[in-house]
Design a protein around this motif. Sequence first.
Motif, short mmCIF file in Angstrom:
data_model
loop_
_atom_site.label_atom_id
_atom_site.label_comp_id
_atom_site.label_asym_id
_atom_site.label_seq_id
_atom_site.Cartn_x
_atom_site.Cartn_y
_atom_site.Cartn_z
N VAL A 192 40.60 43.53 30.85
CA VAL A 192 40.89 43.87 32.24
C VAL A 192 40.28 42.80 33.15
CG1 VAL A 192 40.53 45.58 34.06
CG2 VAL A 192 40.97 46.34 31.73
N ALA A 193 41.15 42.17 33.95
CA ALA A 193 40.67 41.18 34.92
C ALA A 193 40.14 41.93 36.14
CB ALA A 193 41.83 40.28 35.34
N VAL A 194 38.94 41.56 36.58
CA VAL A 194 38.30 42.28 37.70
C VAL A 194 37.85 41.28 38.76
CG1 VAL A 194 36.48 43.90 38.36
CG2 VAL A 194 37.46 44.02 36.07
N ALA A 195 38.22 41.52 40.00
CA ALA A 195 37.77 40.66 41.10
C ALA A 195 37.27 41.52 42.24
CB ALA A 195 38.92 39.77 41.57
N ALA A 196 36.28 41.01 42.97
CA ALA A 196 35.72 41.77 44.09
C ALA A 196 35.36 40.84 45.23
CB ALA A 196 34.47 42.52 43.64
N GLU A 197 35.67 41.26 46.45
CA GLU A 197 35.19 40.51 47.61
C GLU A 197 33.69 40.74 47.69
OE1 GLU A 197 39.03 40.92 50.62
OE2 GLU A 197 37.40 42.36 50.74
N CYS B 148 29.87 44.26 49.06
CA CYS B 148 31.21 44.16 48.48
C CYS B 148 32.27 44.73 49.42
CB CYS B 148 31.27 44.86 47.13
SG CYS B 148 30.88 46.60 47.22
N GLY B 149 33.49 44.23 49.25
CA GLY B 149 34.64 44.71 50.03
C GLY B 149 35.66 45.32 49.08
N TYR B 150 36.86 44.75 49.06
CA TYR B 150 37.94 45.27 48.20
C TYR B 150 37.82 44.77 46.76
CZ TYR B 150 40.63 47.51 51.84
OH TYR B 150 41.04 48.36 52.82
N PHE B 151 38.34 45.60 45.88
CA PHE B 151 38.35 45.26 44.44
C PHE B 151 39.78 45.19 43.93
CE2 PHE B 151 34.14 46.86 45.09
CZ PHE B 151 33.35 46.34 44.08
N LYS B 152 39.96 44.48 42.81
CA LYS B 152 41.25 44.43 42.10
C LYS B 152 40.98 44.52 40.61
CE LYS B 152 44.22 43.03 45.44
NZ LYS B 152 45.56 43.58 45.70
N MET B 153 41.83 45.25 39.90
CA MET B 153 41.71 45.31 38.45
C MET B 153 43.10 45.29 37.83
SD MET B 153 38.77 48.03 37.46
CE MET B 153 37.09 47.84 38.06
N GLU B 154 43.25 44.48 36.81
CA GLU B 154 44.57 44.39 36.18
C GLU B 154 44.44 44.12 34.69
OE1 GLU B 154 47.34 42.29 38.87
OE2 GLU B 154 48.04 41.34 37.03
N VAL B 155 45.24 44.79 33.91
CA VAL B 155 45.25 44.53 32.46
C VAL B 155 45.91 43.18 32.25
CG1 VAL B 155 46.11 45.32 30.22
CG2 VAL B 155 45.50 46.99 31.98
N ILE B 156 45.26 42.27 31.52
CA ILE B 156 45.90 40.98 31.22
C ILE B 156 46.04 40.84 29.70
CG2 ILE B 156 45.31 39.72 33.33
CD1 ILE B 156 42.94 38.47 31.91
N ASP B 157 47.10 40.13 29.29
CA ASP B 157 47.39 40.00 27.86
C ASP B 157 46.36 39.16 27.14
OD1 ASP B 157 49.62 41.49 28.18
OD2 ASP B 157 50.97 39.78 28.46
N LYS B 158 45.85 38.15 27.84
CA LYS B 158 44.98 37.19 27.18
C LYS B 158 44.02 36.62 28.20
CE LYS B 158 45.83 33.64 23.78
NZ LYS B 158 46.66 32.53 23.41
N VAL B 159 42.78 36.32 27.76
CA VAL B 159 41.86 35.64 28.67
C VAL B 159 42.00 34.14 28.43
CG1 VAL B 159 39.46 35.39 29.39
CG2 VAL B 159 40.29 37.61 28.67
N ASP B 160 42.93 33.53 29.11
CA ASP B 160 43.07 32.08 29.06
C ASP B 160 43.41 31.57 30.46
OD1 ASP B 160 45.71 32.71 29.47
OD2 ASP B 160 46.43 32.00 27.53
N SER B 161 43.45 30.28 30.58
CA SER B 161 43.65 29.66 31.89
C SER B 161 44.92 30.17 32.58
CB SER B 161 43.72 28.15 31.69
OG SER B 161 43.80 27.52 32.91
N GLU B 162 45.98 30.27 31.82
CA GLU B 162 47.27 30.68 32.40
C GLU B 162 47.20 32.09 33.01
OE1 GLU B 162 50.39 30.78 29.49
OE2 GLU B 162 51.67 31.91 30.87
N HIS B 163 46.66 33.05 32.23
CA HIS B 163 46.62 34.43 32.71
C HIS B 163 45.61 34.64 33.83
CE1 HIS B 163 48.77 34.97 28.89
NE2 HIS B 163 49.28 36.06 29.47
N VAL B 164 44.45 33.98 33.71
CA VAL B 164 43.43 34.14 34.75
C VAL B 164 43.90 33.51 36.06
CG1 VAL B 164 41.05 33.60 35.43
CG2 VAL B 164 41.54 34.31 33.08
N ASN B 165 44.47 32.30 35.97
CA ASN B 165 44.99 31.65 37.17
C ASN B 165 46.06 32.51 37.85
OD1 ASN B 165 43.36 29.50 36.52
ND2 ASN B 165 44.92 27.96 36.94
N CYS B 166 46.92 33.09 37.03
CA CYS B 166 48.00 33.93 37.55
C CYS B 166 47.43 35.15 38.28
CB CYS B 166 48.89 34.37 36.39
SG CYS B 166 50.25 35.39 36.89
N PHE B 167 46.42 35.78 37.70
CA PHE B 167 45.79 36.94 38.33
C PHE B 167 45.17 36.56 39.67
CE2 PHE B 167 41.85 39.23 39.23
CZ PHE B 167 42.31 40.54 39.30
#
Length: 305
Positions: free
Chosen positions: A162-167, A183-202
Amino acid sequence: MKLIHFMNQFPDEESCELFIKSYRKKSGIYCKKCEKVTHHYWFSGAKFFECRQCRRRSSLKSGTVMENSKLPLQVWMLAFMFISATKKGVSCLEFKRQLGLSRYETAFRLMHKIRAAMGRRDSLYLLKDMVEYDEGYIEVATKKLVKNQLKRGKGSQRQAQVAVAAESTPLEDSESGKKTRVCGYFKMEVIDKVDSEHVNCFIRQNTDGDVILFTDKNTAYANLEKVVNTHFTVTAGKEETNDTLRWVHKAISNLKRNLLGTYHMVTFKYLQNYLNEFVYKLNRRYFGEKLFERLIIASIHPYVH
Ligand SMILES: [Zn+2]
């Protein structure tokens, strides 16, 4: 909203109809044929809206999460109330019992429709300014496990990333000099793979592109400077990381506790919906009883961006 207030405000189907009707009129009714919000007339006898331009008719539920549902509006309203009133979420079985539904599947589908609407609502916001990022690993039940568990207890589990980001804004107390992060807003998303392509996309999809991003030194983050304003890395495991990535780590551990405590068998297929509910409530943690109305707005306009 508390149950006692709910019973006073929505004692029957008619009171729910009036409420939804006025909410829909106030916020503008979208005509699927004209493909825009148009002026609509209300026909109280047959209970439908009619577009003034093209005469297309739509029911109270059409264009909302309630579309195609045969459940009474009062059950939906009760579902909104119940989901918004429970801070940690509620199990499907408990939900079914409280709403007096006869079938587990009905309760399950209803809850996931609302969770999907929560996700669509949160996707309207992009993270800004300073952002922390990391991944969490969540144990999910496989189909095999669900089957096994019904038979004899435990089986194998798999992990979802799960990719997780927070302000996260650093603050310094002017007197003591003590540094903290708010902290402010959060985001969470299931990603297929932890690699450059998927993380950059998120990161591209969930931030406004002008953010200052903080991560640890995973090689999957090597190209992140291409999608953000500035990218800072901190060495994992050090005290510095605990401070810099404080909110994403806190959110991940709270998420794990929440999933374990409330839901026993979260499957990979529905994990994103559980994340939606968790993040939706986390992002609105100071809303209190206003959450009920906010959830109705999110459910009435699930598709309008
Ligand atoms: Zn129309």
